[in-house]
Design a protein around this motif. Structure first.
Motif, PDB file in Angstrom:
ATOM      1  N   SER A  13       0.842  -1.192   0.000  1.00 52.81           N
ATOM      2  CA  SER A  13       0.000   0.000   0.000  1.00 52.81           C
ATOM      3  C   SER A  13       0.874   1.237   0.000  1.00 52.81           C
ATOM      4  O   SER A  13       1.530   1.552   1.009  1.00 52.81           O
ATOM      5  N   VAL A  14       0.876   1.955  -1.122  1.00 50.64           N
ATOM      6  CA  VAL A  14       1.674   3.181  -1.209  1.00 50.64           C
ATOM      7  C   VAL A  14       1.198   4.173  -0.157  1.00 50.64           C
ATOM      8  O   VAL A  14       2.009   4.816   0.518  1.00 50.64           O
ATOM      9  N   ALA A  15      -0.106   4.306   0.023  1.00 53.97           N
ATOM     10  CA  ALA A  15      -0.637   5.264   0.996  1.00 53.97           C
ATOM     11  C   ALA A  15      -0.156   4.939   2.414  1.00 53.97           C
ATOM     12  O   ALA A  15       0.301   5.827   3.140  1.00 53.97           O
ATOM     13  N   GLU A  16      -0.254   3.669   2.819  1.00 50.29           N
ATOM     14  CA  GLU A  16       0.181   3.273   4.166  1.00 50.29           C
ATOM     15  C   GLU A  16       1.678   3.469   4.340  1.00 50.29           C
ATOM     16  O   GLU A  16       2.138   4.009   5.346  1.00 50.29           O
ATOM     17  N   SER A  17       2.463   3.050   3.356  1.00 48.95           N
ATOM     18  CA  SER A  17       3.915   3.191   3.446  1.00 48.95           C
ATOM     19  C   SER A  17       4.319   4.661   3.416  1.00 48.95           C
ATOM     20  O   SER A  17       5.254   5.064   4.102  1.00 48.95           O
ATOM     21  N   CYS A  18       3.609   5.454   2.640  1.00 55.66           N
ATOM     22  CA  CYS A  18       3.892   6.886   2.569  1.00 55.66           C
ATOM     23  C   CYS A  18       3.662   7.534   3.936  1.00 55.66           C
ATOM     24  O   CYS A  18       4.501   8.300   4.413  1.00 55.66           O
ATOM     25  N   ARG A  19       2.556   7.209   4.593  1.00 49.61           N
ATOM     26  CA  ARG A  19       2.291   7.741   5.943  1.00 49.61           C
ATOM     27  C   ARG A  19       3.390   7.308   6.915  1.00 49.61           C
ATOM     28  O   ARG A  19       3.866   8.098   7.727  1.00 49.61           O
ATOM     29  N   PHE A  20       3.792   6.035   6.832  1.00 50.67           N
ATOM     30  CA  PHE A  20       4.835   5.513   7.702  1.00 50.67           C
ATOM     31  C   PHE A  20       6.129   6.321   7.529  1.00 50.67           C
ATOM     32  O   PHE A  20       6.712   6.780   8.514  1.00 50.67           O
ATOM     33  N   TYR A  21       6.589   6.488   6.282  1.00 47.80           N
ATOM     34  CA  TYR A  21       7.857   7.187   6.050  1.00 47.80           C
ATOM     35  C   TYR A  21       7.752   8.685   6.312  1.00 47.80           C
ATOM     36  O   TYR A  21       8.734   9.304   6.723  1.00 47.80           O
ATOM     37  N   GLN A  22       6.572   9.288   6.135  1.00 45.81           N
ATOM     38  CA  GLN A  22       6.388  10.691   6.517  1.00 45.81           C
ATOM     39  C   GLN A  22       6.640  10.852   8.007  1.00 45.81           C
ATOM     40  O   GLN A  22       7.339  11.778   8.435  1.00 45.81           O
ATOM     41  N   THR A  23       6.075   9.959   8.798  1.00 36.77           N
ATOM     42  CA  THR A  23       6.243  10.009  10.247  1.00 36.77           C
ATOM     43  C   THR A  23       7.676   9.676  10.639  1.00 36.77           C
ATOM     44  O   THR A  23       8.290  10.367  11.453  1.00 36.77           O
ATOM     45  N   SER A  33       1.250   9.411  -5.513  1.00 34.84           N
ATOM     46  CA  SER A  33       0.054   8.998  -6.239  1.00 34.84           C
ATOM     47  C   SER A  33      -0.401   7.676  -5.632  1.00 34.84           C
ATOM     48  O   SER A  33       0.191   7.197  -4.662  1.00 34.84           O
ATOM     49  N   SER A  34      -1.410   7.063  -6.210  1.00 33.83           N
ATOM     50  CA  SER A  34      -1.892   5.791  -5.664  1.00 33.83           C
ATOM     51  C   SER A  34      -0.916   4.641  -5.906  1.00 33.83           C
ATOM     52  O   SER A  34      -0.990   3.609  -5.248  1.00 33.83           O
ATOM     53  N   THR A  35       0.031   4.811  -6.841  1.00 33.20           N
ATOM     54  CA  THR A  35       0.949   3.715  -7.171  1.00 33.20           C
ATOM     55  C   THR A  35       2.421   4.028  -6.895  1.00 33.20           C
ATOM     56  O   THR A  35       3.266   3.145  -7.016  1.00 33.20           O
ATOM     57  N   PHE A  36       2.725   5.274  -6.522  1.00 30.53           N
ATOM     58  CA  PHE A  36       4.131   5.645  -6.338  1.00 30.53           C
ATOM     59  C   PHE A  36       4.239   6.870  -5.433  1.00 30.53           C
ATOM     60  O   PHE A  36       3.412   7.772  -5.490  1.00 30.53           O
ATOM     61  N   ALA A  37       5.287   6.887  -4.614  1.00 27.83           N
ATOM     62  CA  ALA A  37       5.634   8.067  -3.815  1.00 27.83           C
ATOM     63  C   ALA A  37       7.152   8.168  -3.755  1.00 27.83           C
ATOM     64  O   ALA A  37       7.857   7.152  -3.822  1.00 27.83           O
ATOM     65  N   MET A  38       7.651   9.401  -3.657  1.00 27.75           N
ATOM     66  CA  MET A  38       9.092   9.603  -3.564  1.00 27.75           C
ATOM     67  C   MET A  38       9.414  10.641  -2.500  1.00 27.75           C
ATOM     68  O   MET A  38       8.765  11.682  -2.413  1.00 27.75           O
ATOM     69  N   PHE A  39      10.416  10.301  -1.694  1.00 29.12           N
ATOM     70  CA  PHE A  39      10.961  11.204  -0.691  1.00 29.12           C
ATOM     71  C   PHE A  39      12.387  11.555  -1.097  1.00 29.12           C
ATOM     72  O   PHE A  39      13.117  10.694  -1.600  1.00 29.12           O
ATOM     73  N   GLY A  43      20.913  15.345   1.827  1.00 25.80           N
ATOM     74  CA  GLY A  43      22.029  14.868   1.010  1.00 25.80           C
ATOM     75  C   GLY A  43      21.588  14.488  -0.393  1.00 25.80           C
ATOM     76  O   GLY A  43      22.414  14.179  -1.244  1.00 25.80           O
ATOM     77  N   GLY A  44      20.276  14.471  -0.653  1.00 29.94           N
ATOM     78  CA  GLY A  44      19.780  14.218  -1.994  1.00 29.94           C
ATOM     79  C   GLY A  44      19.394  12.789  -2.322  1.00 29.94           C
ATOM     80  O   GLY A  44      18.878  12.521  -3.397  1.00 29.94           O
ATOM     81  N   PHE A  45      19.634  11.839  -1.407  1.00 26.42           N
ATOM     82  CA  PHE A  45      19.264  10.452  -1.679  1.00 26.42           C
ATOM     83  C   PHE A  45      17.754  10.345  -1.773  1.00 26.42           C
ATOM     84  O   PHE A  45      17.021  10.965  -1.000  1.00 26.42           O
ATOM     85  N   LYS A  46      17.264   9.543  -2.713  1.00 25.35           N
ATOM     86  CA  LYS A  46      15.825   9.411  -2.939  1.00 25.35           C
ATOM     87  C   LYS A  46      15.331   8.032  -2.492  1.00 25.35           C
ATOM     88  O   LYS A  46      15.981   7.030  -2.724  1.00 25.35           O
TER      89      LYS A  46
END
Length: 125
Positions: A13-23, A33-39, A43-46
């Motif tokens: 789940s991109v949404a669940e994982s996105c919330r996890f990594y935001q926190t 988006s519903s299928t992809f997120a990027m942080f 230092g610029g690592f993605k």
């Protein structure tokens, strides 16, 4: 060849994982988006989160067989990050400990991807 600067994690789940990594990272994704997120990390690592159902060619690998790693400047910082993540209810797989290479702990994200935090000992064994 240019240096590596990007890791993709296949997630349920991109949404669940996105919330996890935001926190976890205290930052917002630069793309979501519903299928992809990027942080983009200091230092610029993605860090990319990709819905595993859209990966081509399809992945046959299991999560938990590799680690996403963050380095710290001191042993105390390792312990402070652990305490911060513990208060955020992150799953801790290995409590802070001193190993042959230095101070470390290991956590897991919602999909079981391992996240290691460490500080290299001044004189590793």
């Amino acid at each position: 060849m240019k240096p590596a600067n990007f890791i993709l994690l296949y997630v349920d789940s991109v949404a669940e994982s996105c919330r996890f990594y935001q926190t976890l990272l205290n930052t917002q994704p630069v793309e979501a988006s519903s299928t992809f997120a990027m942080f983009i990390l200091p230092g610029g690592f993605k860090l990319g989160l990709w819905d595993k159902r859209g990966v081509e060619p399809a992945s046959s690998g299991a999560t938990g067989d590799s680690e996403f790693v963050f380095s710290c400047e001191t042993d105390g910082e390792v312990d402070a990050v652990h305490q911060d993540w513990h208060t955020k209810s992150v799953t801790i797989l290995q409590a802070p400990t001193t190993m042959d290479f230095g101070r470390t702990f290991t956590a897991a994200d919602p999909d079981g991807h391992r996240i290691r935090v460490y500080h290299v000992a001044d004189n590793p064994v």
